[in-house]
Design an enzyme around this catalytic site. Structure first.
Site, PDB file in Angstrom:
ATOM      1  N   ARG A  32      59.888   5.194 -20.845  1.00 38.83           N
ATOM      2  CA  ARG A  32      58.585   5.665 -21.258  1.00 38.83           C
ATOM      3  C   ARG A  32      57.631   6.432 -20.436  1.00 38.83           C
ATOM      4  NH1 ARG A  32      56.354   0.709 -24.745  1.00 38.83           N
ATOM      5  NH2 ARG A  32      57.201  -0.051 -22.790  1.00 38.83           N
ATOM      6  N   CYS A  85      53.740  -3.515 -19.217  1.00 41.41           N
ATOM      7  CA  CYS A  85      55.152  -3.595 -18.556  1.00 41.41           C
ATOM      8  C   CYS A  85      55.603  -4.549 -18.925  1.00 41.41           C
ATOM      9  CB  CYS A  85      54.810  -3.212 -17.095  1.00 41.41           C
ATOM     10  SG  CYS A  85      56.525  -3.362 -16.113  1.00 41.41           S
ATOM     11  N   ASP A 111      61.282   1.498 -17.070  1.00 38.58           N
ATOM     12  CA  ASP A 111      60.826   1.893 -18.199  1.00 38.58           C
ATOM     13  C   ASP A 111      60.931   3.343 -18.777  1.00 38.58           C
ATOM     14  OD1 ASP A 111      59.217   2.412 -20.892  1.00 38.58           O
ATOM     15  OD2 ASP A 111      58.426   0.231 -20.207  1.00 38.58           O
ATOM     16  N   CYS A 125      58.371   2.358 -12.541  1.00 39.81           N
ATOM     17  CA  CYS A 125      59.100   1.380 -13.443  1.00 39.81           C
ATOM     18  C   CYS A 125      60.272   2.126 -14.001  1.00 39.81           C
ATOM     19  CB  CYS A 125      58.373   0.669 -14.385  1.00 39.81           C
ATOM     20  SG  CYS A 125      59.129  -0.443 -15.478  1.00 39.81           S
ATOM     21  N   HIS A 144      52.548   0.667 -14.866  1.00 35.35           N
ATOM     22  CA  HIS A 144      51.966   1.127 -16.220  1.00 35.35           C
ATOM     23  C   HIS A 144      51.521  -0.363 -17.036  1.00 35.35           C
ATOM     24  CE1 HIS A 144      55.876  -0.412 -18.768  1.00 35.35           C
ATOM     25  NE2 HIS A 144      56.265  -0.261 -17.625  1.00 35.35           N
TER      26      HIS A 144
END
Ligand code: CO
Length: 214
Positions: free
Chosen positions: A47, A102, A45, A43, A99
């Protein structure tokens, strides 16, 4: 306005110094060869950075990231990365890593419009619809969302196995293995969903190509 981006360039200089202190040939060696064993599909993302959470260095993981780590069979970007990873870099493993929590998956589970991204989220919604009997039976929202994150990763593993790129490589080279993982933002731990796919016997129906191309 404070130029916050400047700290990134400062950090870069510090990082170069640290690497060279450990190994004066670090960059020279990296610049001469790229031979990663892994393709990571994760992803976007911020993090979930592939290298940091797997303890790997530059040169070890070839990376493709998009919103909600999707494998969409008409996505030329993903297909180009996959083709290069499999047929030029000869990666041994392809890892789809989702994750929990998400944002893309959560948005796709709802009924709101978000604009342009609705067209991307639609692919995730299709995955929900396919498994909605199981998912709708989970009453607790967080639990249902977490399960859907796992199911969506499994779906992307299947999507990879349905590509001619993967099937031709399985027939001709017996690689790569495809794995489905989920990262937990709250603990930092990666869970292996144990949905390994690594050969033609894992593909069925109209998705299976009988005629391998070399
Ligand atoms: Co995400």
């Amino acid at each position: 306005m404070q130029q916050s981006y400047l700290k990134l360039l400062d950090n870069n200089k510090v990082w170069v110094k640290e690497k060279l202190a450990n190994n004066p040939n670090y960059f020279l060696k990296l610049s001469q060869l790229q031979a990663p064993d892994y393709l990571w599909i994760g992803c976007s993302d911020s993090r979930v950075p592939a290298n940091e959470i797997t303890g790997t260095e530059p040169g070890e993981v070839f990376v493709h990231r998009n919103i909600a780590n999707m494998v969409v069979h008409t996505d030329m970007n993903m297909l180009s990365v996959l083709d290069y990873a499999v047929n030029v870099l000869h990666v041994k493993h392809v890892i789809v890593c989702g994750h929990y929590g998400c944002g893309g998956v959560l948005a796709a589970m709802g009924n709101h419009q978000f604009g342009l991204i609705d067209n991307w989220l639609r692919h995730i919604k299709d995955g929900y619809d396919k498994h909605r009997t199981e998912l709708d039976a989970i009453t607790y929202n967080t639990e249902r969302a977490n399960r859907f994150v796992e199911i969506s990763v499994m779906e992307q593993v299947h999507h990879l196995s349905q590509t001619s790129i993967i099937q031709n490589s399985w027939k001709n080279h017996k690689r790569p293995s495809i794995h489905g993982w989920v990262y937990d933002l709250k603990t930092g731990i990666i869970k292996d969903l144990n949905v390994l796919m690594d050969g033609m016997e894992d593909v069925s129906g109209v998705y299976k190509f009988d005629d391998a191309k070399s």
